[in-house]
Design a protein around this motif. Sequence first.
Motif, PDB file in Angstrom:
ATOM      1  N   TRP A 177      76.870  83.024  51.858  1.00 23.21           N
ATOM      2  CA  TRP A 177      76.346  84.166  52.626  1.00 23.21           C
ATOM      3  C   TRP A 177      76.545  83.924  54.128  1.00 23.21           C
ATOM      4  N   ILE A 178      76.245  82.702  54.572  1.00 29.51           N
ATOM      5  CA  ILE A 178      76.410  82.363  55.998  1.00 29.51           C
ATOM      6  C   ILE A 178      77.895  82.443  56.389  1.00 29.51           C
ATOM      7  N   VAL A 179      78.758  81.870  55.575  1.00 31.96           N
ATOM      8  CA  VAL A 179      80.205  81.894  55.867  1.00 31.96           C
ATOM      9  C   VAL A 179      80.709  83.335  55.903  1.00 31.96           C
ATOM     10  N   ARG A 180      80.256  84.164  54.951  1.00 33.02           N
ATOM     11  CA  ARG A 180      80.697  85.564  54.904  1.00 33.02           C
ATOM     12  C   ARG A 180      80.265  86.316  56.156  1.00 33.02           C
ATOM     13  N   LYS A 181      79.018  86.094  56.615  1.00 31.67           N
ATOM     14  CA  LYS A 181      78.512  86.767  57.823  1.00 31.67           C
ATOM     15  C   LYS A 181      79.333  86.346  59.042  1.00 31.67           C
ATOM     16  N   ARG A 182      79.659  85.068  59.128  1.00 33.84           N
ATOM     17  CA  ARG A 182      80.441  84.579  60.280  1.00 33.84           C
ATOM     18  C   ARG A 182      81.852  85.142  60.266  1.00 33.84           C
ATOM     19  N   LEU A 183      82.450  85.227  59.096  1.00 26.98           N
ATOM     20  CA  LEU A 183      83.809  85.771  58.995  1.00 26.98           C
ATOM     21  C   LEU A 183      83.840  87.250  59.360  1.00 26.98           C
ATOM     22  N   ARG A 184      82.783  87.965  59.024  1.00 26.56           N
ATOM     23  CA  ARG A 184      82.726  89.396  59.363  1.00 26.56           C
ATOM     24  C   ARG A 184      82.610  89.621  60.864  1.00 26.56           C
ATOM     25  N   GLN A 185      81.993  88.667  61.569  1.00 29.85           N
ATOM     26  CA  GLN A 185      81.865  88.807  63.022  1.00 29.85           C
ATOM     27  C   GLN A 185      83.199  88.541  63.691  1.00 29.85           C
TER      28      GLN A 185
END
Length: 195
Positions: free
Chosen positions: A187-195
């Motif tokens: 979830w953390i990795v996905r949020k960072r990639l979306r930014q």
Amino acid sequence: MNKLRHLSFPLLAKIARWAMPLAVIAYPIAVWCGLKNWGTGILAPLLIAIFILRLLTFRGKLSQLTFFGKAIAIVGIVLVATSVLLRETSMLLYYPVAVNALLLGVFFSSLYARQSLVERLARLSEPELPPRGVMYTRRVTQVWCVFFLCNGSMALYTCLKGDTDLWALYNGGISYLLIGLLMGIEWIVRKRLRQ
């Protein structure tokens, strides 16, 4: 009376749909407590009833998940029935191994399909997934494959070790913490990639 029966079945089905995942998650603790306190005479019919309800009520969002839900219920029935027939309680311990093996099979086989399982799940909330998102979901599917292989191997080790306390600790606690940790990291990795 007929009206009451008509109303109670959908309610029972709804309750079963919500209760069954909890029952499956609680399986290691239920088996551990059951083997320590009740024996298979009480535990086996209870587990069979739970797995039959699971088989009859499971509906997944995707066909692969529906297959998994029904297959794991059948495996549970077979393991409990085998345990009763052979009078061998250790058969009950292999359920987490079977769950991990089936999940590995479902996730791994989806890597050879047009869309990986994680991509299909992602498209439920984001139908227009960009190519970068498709690559990311494929990588996440591969990570889950490695996890299920390692987790299943550890579950098998706890079965072969024959220590029900260790088995319950890993399969009813540590395993779920690892799943939660992996989901949190993803979830953390996905949020960072979306930014």
